[in-house]
Scaffold this motif. Structure first.
Motif, mmCIF file in Angstrom:
data_model
loop_
_atom_site.group_PDB
_atom_site.id
_atom_site.type_symbol
_atom_site.label_atom_id
_atom_site.label_comp_id
_atom_site.label_asym_id
_atom_site.label_seq_id
_atom_site.Cartn_x
_atom_site.Cartn_y
_atom_site.Cartn_z
ATOM 1 N N ILE A 1 19.654 20.529 -5.235
ATOM 2 C CA ILE A 1 19.012 21.523 -6.106
ATOM 3 C C ILE A 1 17.537 21.687 -5.774
ATOM 4 C CG2 ILE A 1 20.592 20.765 -7.947
ATOM 5 C CD1 ILE A 1 18.051 19.793 -9.476
ATOM 6 N N ASN A 2 16.992 22.793 -6.245
ATOM 7 C CA ASN A 2 15.545 22.968 -6.356
ATOM 8 C C ASN A 2 15.183 22.957 -7.840
ATOM 9 O OD1 ASN A 2 15.426 23.267 -3.605
ATOM 10 N ND2 ASN A 2 14.984 25.453 -3.621
ATOM 11 N N ASN A 3 14.060 22.371 -8.163
ATOM 12 C CA ASN A 3 13.552 22.389 -9.542
ATOM 13 C C ASN A 3 12.037 22.518 -9.486
ATOM 14 O OD1 ASN A 3 14.180 19.271 -8.796
ATOM 15 N ND2 ASN A 3 12.250 19.427 -9.909
ATOM 16 N N ARG A 4 11.432 22.777 -10.623
ATOM 17 C CA ARG A 4 9.975 22.895 -10.662
ATOM 18 C C ARG A 4 9.322 21.537 -10.418
ATOM 19 N NH1 ARG A 4 9.427 26.107 -16.266
ATOM 20 N NH2 ARG A 4 11.485 25.122 -16.534
ATOM 21 N N VAL A 5 8.211 21.556 -9.681
ATOM 22 C CA VAL A 5 7.447 20.349 -9.376
ATOM 23 C C VAL A 5 5.965 20.634 -9.609
ATOM 24 C CG1 VAL A 5 9.126 19.390 -7.742
ATOM 25 C CG2 VAL A 5 7.409 21.019 -6.918
ATOM 26 N N ASN A 6 5.126 19.651 -9.351
ATOM 27 C CA ASN A 6 3.667 19.689 -9.527
ATOM 28 C C ASN A 6 3.295 20.325 -10.868
ATOM 29 O OD1 ASN A 6 3.175 22.674 -8.678
ATOM 30 N ND2 ASN A 6 4.056 21.841 -6.803
ATOM 31 N N VAL B 1 18.338 18.694 -15.868
ATOM 32 C CA VAL B 1 19.394 18.601 -16.881
ATOM 33 C C VAL B 1 20.194 19.905 -16.899
ATOM 34 C CG1 VAL B 1 19.868 18.354 -19.349
ATOM 35 C CG2 VAL B 1 18.130 16.918 -18.257
ATOM 36 N N ALA B 2 19.517 21.042 -16.759
ATOM 37 C CA ALA B 2 20.222 22.325 -16.706
ATOM 38 C C ALA B 2 21.140 22.392 -15.495
ATOM 39 C CB ALA B 2 19.207 23.473 -16.677
ATOM 40 N N ALA B 3 20.684 21.867 -14.351
ATOM 41 C CA ALA B 3 21.527 21.863 -13.155
ATOM 42 C C ALA B 3 22.737 20.945 -13.342
ATOM 43 C CB ALA B 3 20.713 21.428 -11.941
ATOM 44 N N LEU B 4 22.527 19.800 -13.980
ATOM 45 C CA LEU B 4 23.645 18.904 -14.281
ATOM 46 C C LEU B 4 24.617 19.553 -15.261
ATOM 47 C CD1 LEU B 4 21.731 15.520 -14.524
ATOM 48 C CD2 LEU B 4 23.601 16.005 -12.938
ATOM 49 N N THR B 5 24.092 20.334 -16.201
ATOM 50 C CA THR B 5 24.953 21.070 -17.125
ATOM 51 C C THR B 5 25.781 22.107 -16.368
ATOM 52 O OG1 THR B 5 23.340 20.748 -18.909
ATOM 53 C CG2 THR B 5 24.976 22.483 -19.214
ATOM 54 N N TRP B 6 25.165 22.769 -15.397
ATOM 55 C CA TRP B 6 25.905 23.701 -14.536
ATOM 56 C C TRP B 6 27.047 22.965 -13.844
ATOM 57 C CZ3 TRP B 6 27.683 24.237 -9.672
ATOM 58 C CH2 TRP B 6 28.057 25.513 -9.232
ATOM 59 N N THR C 1 13.710 8.854 -13.966
ATOM 60 C CA THR C 1 13.359 9.537 -15.208
ATOM 61 C C THR C 1 14.595 10.051 -15.928
ATOM 62 O OG1 THR C 1 11.250 10.179 -14.183
ATOM 63 C CG2 THR C 1 11.856 11.302 -16.214
ATOM 64 N N LEU C 2 15.560 10.597 -15.181
ATOM 65 C CA LEU C 2 16.803 11.058 -15.803
ATOM 66 C C LEU C 2 17.516 9.930 -16.536
ATOM 67 C CD1 LEU C 2 18.319 13.459 -13.115
ATOM 68 C CD2 LEU C 2 17.626 14.082 -15.431
ATOM 69 N N LEU C 3 17.406 8.718 -16.014
ATOM 70 C CA LEU C 3 18.063 7.573 -16.651
ATOM 71 C C LEU C 3 17.507 7.301 -18.052
ATOM 72 C CD1 LEU C 3 18.307 5.201 -13.574
ATOM 73 C CD2 LEU C 3 20.247 6.033 -14.909
ATOM 74 N N ALA C 4 16.316 7.828 -18.362
ATOM 75 C CA ALA C 4 15.693 7.598 -19.670
ATOM 76 C C ALA C 4 15.760 8.809 -20.582
ATOM 77 C CB ALA C 4 14.228 7.185 -19.474
ATOM 78 N N MET C 5 16.465 9.871 -20.177
ATOM 79 C CA MET C 5 16.483 11.106 -20.948
ATOM 80 C C MET C 5 17.779 11.239 -21.752
ATOM 81 S SD MET C 5 14.764 13.852 -18.305
ATOM 82 C CE MET C 5 14.790 15.182 -19.537
ATOM 83 N N PRO C 6 17.681 11.239 -23.073
ATOM 84 C CA PRO C 6 18.893 11.389 -23.902
ATOM 85 C C PRO C 6 19.667 12.667 -23.602
ATOM 86 C CG PRO C 6 17.061 10.617 -25.241
ATOM 87 C CD PRO C 6 16.489 10.966 -23.898
ATOM 88 N N SER C 7 18.976 13.759 -23.272
ATOM 89 C CA SER C 7 19.671 15.026 -23.028
ATOM 90 C C SER C 7 20.529 14.992 -21.766
ATOM 91 C CB SER C 7 18.662 16.175 -22.917
ATOM 92 O OG SER C 7 17.758 15.953 -21.857
ATOM 93 N N ALA C 8 20.285 14.013 -20.892
ATOM 94 C CA ALA C 8 21.077 13.893 -19.664
ATOM 95 C C ALA C 8 22.281 12.977 -19.842
ATOM 96 C CB ALA C 8 20.202 13.377 -18.522
ATOM 97 N N LYS C 9 22.355 12.282 -20.953
ATOM 98 C CA LYS C 9 23.447 11.331 -21.162
ATOM 99 C C LYS C 9 24.797 12.042 -21.113
ATOM 100 C CE LYS C 9 25.233 7.761 -24.292
ATOM 101 N NZ LYS C 9 25.369 6.774 -23.218
ATOM 102 N N GLY C 10 25.731 11.453 -20.380
ATOM 103 C CA GLY C 10 27.066 12.012 -20.248
ATOM 104 C C GLY C 10 27.204 13.033 -19.142
ATOM 105 N N LEU C 11 26.081 13.507 -18.590
ATOM 106 C CA LEU C 11 26.127 14.474 -17.501
ATOM 107 C C LEU C 11 26.205 13.792 -16.138
ATOM 108 C CD1 LEU C 11 23.483 17.066 -18.769
ATOM 109 C CD2 LEU C 11 25.981 17.224 -18.902
ATOM 110 N N PHE C 12 25.950 12.499 -16.075
ATOM 111 C CA PHE C 12 26.128 11.724 -14.844
ATOM 112 C C PHE C 12 26.660 10.352 -15.217
ATOM 113 C CE2 PHE C 12 21.765 10.917 -16.219
ATOM 114 C CZ PHE C 12 21.661 9.544 -16.115
#
Length: 545
Positions: free
Chosen positions: A163-168, A195-200, A229-240
């Motif tokens: 994926i590409n995502n926003r950086v800097n 998280v949006a890409a994982l939702t996709w 960082t994803l490992l600490a994000m509740p919104s990512a839980k269950g997506l990986f």
């Protein structure tokens, strides 16, 4: 996208019967199937996409998973994709987030992903390997040629997503403390993109032959930091469901006060006050990038004057209390991902690419006295003791190699060790640890087993992309073993294979896998190294230095 291609192919893509009727003699079904294989079409929640076939693998590039992040959407959570009609070409990589080098296709309409798979709508339950590109938190792209997924798909029948995502500053400029809830997502925008890409992936990957219930997030360097960082994000839980961190474990990100200081510095560089934050939405992306680079340059100069203090440089995600409620892994491993198996490790000579222009390193002519002079600003009078320790730990290493090992352990190894051990303390998800020790040839862009060298190995691309490893049969042989181990971990949470039995990392055994021409388990050397550095810094603190 080429609108002529987008519109002109719709009727052919739509049509089984029409396509068959054009084939003389009407064994046309086989011909229609051949056409479909030549131009594979997949349905997504936003519309149909057309890919191509590469060596028997279906490849779709530049699929949007979010809307444009320009103008009023800058610093905001990603918006949903606007559905389309007809068939959209997914034949070329999409734009990358704006970044300082000005090279390549850069745009704020950069929320795109790429998929490699061997099956479409076949009911396959292939493991999904979701790769986050490197480049720190500053740059990079999912179009990195090392991450081409064809060989990995062929080797292990997995689905690869990049994926590409926003950086800097586009992804991490924390404005909430200055401008309120409107900017609540600003310090984590690039992470919310992921998280949006994982939702996709959750909503679409089954049509690409993948299993949305078996997704591995992974990355090298900056990609490993984003994985942390994803490992600490509740919104990512269950997506990986599994995670691989290569040379980039990140324990802490920016607290709100430091992130606010960074935002104020950027506003000052642009000649704006906090009351003029709305003007950030209309600035050209190039101007925003220039200001960001200027702030980071000054910050870097200040950092070099500090003694014995680690400060995360640049614009990075913020512990905002909402999207990212805690630091990644400090003081504890996050409970939200406690059951996620983790594969984590470093390269033996991580700092070997940062020191490639140092003639004393490349020629291995550094002397003992020069080594002590280099480390004295960091450890004071303990320089001799530290040098003696590394000489005993690595009796065959040159003085130059010992210096690189010191820099590598201090910069990478200790955070990786801390993350592994804090993960173990939760007593849920298993941990596997490695050291990549294979040494690159002399003409490589780094010295020995340098930072990111393993990039083409894990994708089994050393022959296809030989710049880092030099290609050759030894690199290819190791790449086969490493890629198989990564695939095995993605499949079942354990990297062991028939050719590479891999012990789990435990507090008692502390066994790692050393990846080299000959791969073998070994006792983790970073434990003793961390202890030595800790005694030195404890001594410095107690002496008031």
């Amino acid at each position: 996208m080429n609108r002529r291609k987008f519109v002109g192919r719709v009727s052919l893509a739509a049509g089984g019967a029409a396509a068959c009727s054009m084939v003389p003699g009407f064994p046309g079904i086989a011909s229609a199937q051949s056409a479909a294989a030549a131009e594979p079409i997949a349905q997504t929640t936003a519309g149909r996409v057309r890919g191509r076939v590469d060596s028997g693998v279906y490849v779709f590039k530049g699929i949007p998973y979010g809307g444009s992040t320009a103008g009023p959407n800058r610093f905001m959570a990603p918006t949903k994709v606007t559905p389309w009609t007809g068939v959209r070409d997914a034949l070329e990589y999409g734009p990358m987030c704006p970044q300082g080098n000005g090279e390549g296709n850069q745009s704020e309409d950069c929320l795109v992903l790429n998929v490699w798979t061997r099956g479409l709508n076949d009911g396959g339950k292939r493991p999904v390997m979701f790769w986050l590109h490197g480049g720190g938190y500053t740059g990079g792209t999912g179009a990195d040629p090392r991450a081409d997924g064809v060989n990995l798909c062929t080797r292990g029948d997995v689905v690869v997503v990049t994926i590409n995502n926003r950086v800097n500053a586009f992804g991490w400029l924390y404005l909430a403390a200055l401008a309120g809830d409107t900017y609540a997502a600003s310090g984590a925008a690039g992470m919310i993109d992921q998280v949006a890409a994982l939702t996709w992936v959750r909503d679409n990957i089954a049509r690409f032959g993948g299993d949305p219930g078996n997704v591995t997030i992974w990355g090298i360097a900056g990609g490993a930091r984003k994985t942390s960082t994803l490992l600490a994000m509740p919104s990512a839980k269950g997506l990986f469901h599994r995670a691989i961190i290569e040379s980039g474990a990140q324990l802490r990100i920016h607290p709100q006060d430091l992130a606010t200081e960074m935002a104020l510095a950027l506003l000052g560089e642009l000649g704006l006050t906090p009351h003029q934050i709305s003007q950030l939405h209309t600035l050209p992306m190039q101007r925003l990038n220039q200001a960001r680079a200027a702030v980071e340059s000054r910050q870097n100069q200040m950092h070099r004057q500090q003694f014995g203090i680690y400060v995360q440089l640049g614009f990075v995600p913020t512990v905002d209390g909402t999207f990212i409620p805690t630091h990644n892994c400090d003081p504890f491993s996050p409970a939200v991902s406690a059951d996620v198996p983790l594969l984590i490790g470093t390269n033996k000579h991580e700092s070997g690419n940062m020191l490639i222009n140092d003639p004393k390193i490349v020629s291995e002519s550094l002397t003992e006295d020069e080594l002590k002079a280099r480390i004295q600003p960091l450890v004071g009078t303990a320089a001799a003791r530290l040098s003696d320790f590394y000489r005993q730990m690595y009796p065959r290493a040159s003085v130059a190699e010992r210096y690189v090992l010191m820099a590598s352990h201090r910069g990478f190894g200790f955070d990786v060790l801390a993350m592994a051990e804090r993960k173990l303390a939760l007593r849920k998800g298993s941990v596997y640890k490695y050291q990549f020790a294979w040494e690159a040839p002399a003409n490589a862009p780094g010295w020995r087993a340098y930072h990111e060298l393993e990039g083409s190995f894990v994708f089994d691309n050393t022959t296809k992309v030989p710049r880092q490893s030099g290609g050759g049969p030894q690199a290819a042989a190791l790449a086969a073993k490493v890629a198989d181990a990564w695939i095995a971990f993605a499949r079942n949470g354990n990297p062991s294979t028939s050719s590479l039995p891999w012990p789990a990392y435990t507090r008692d055994g502390r066994q790692i896998m050393v990846l080299n021409n000959e791969c073998a388990p070994a006792t983790d050397p970073s434990v003793a190294e961390r202890h030595m550095w800790a005694t030195i810094y404890t001594g410095l603190s107690s002496s008031g230095t």
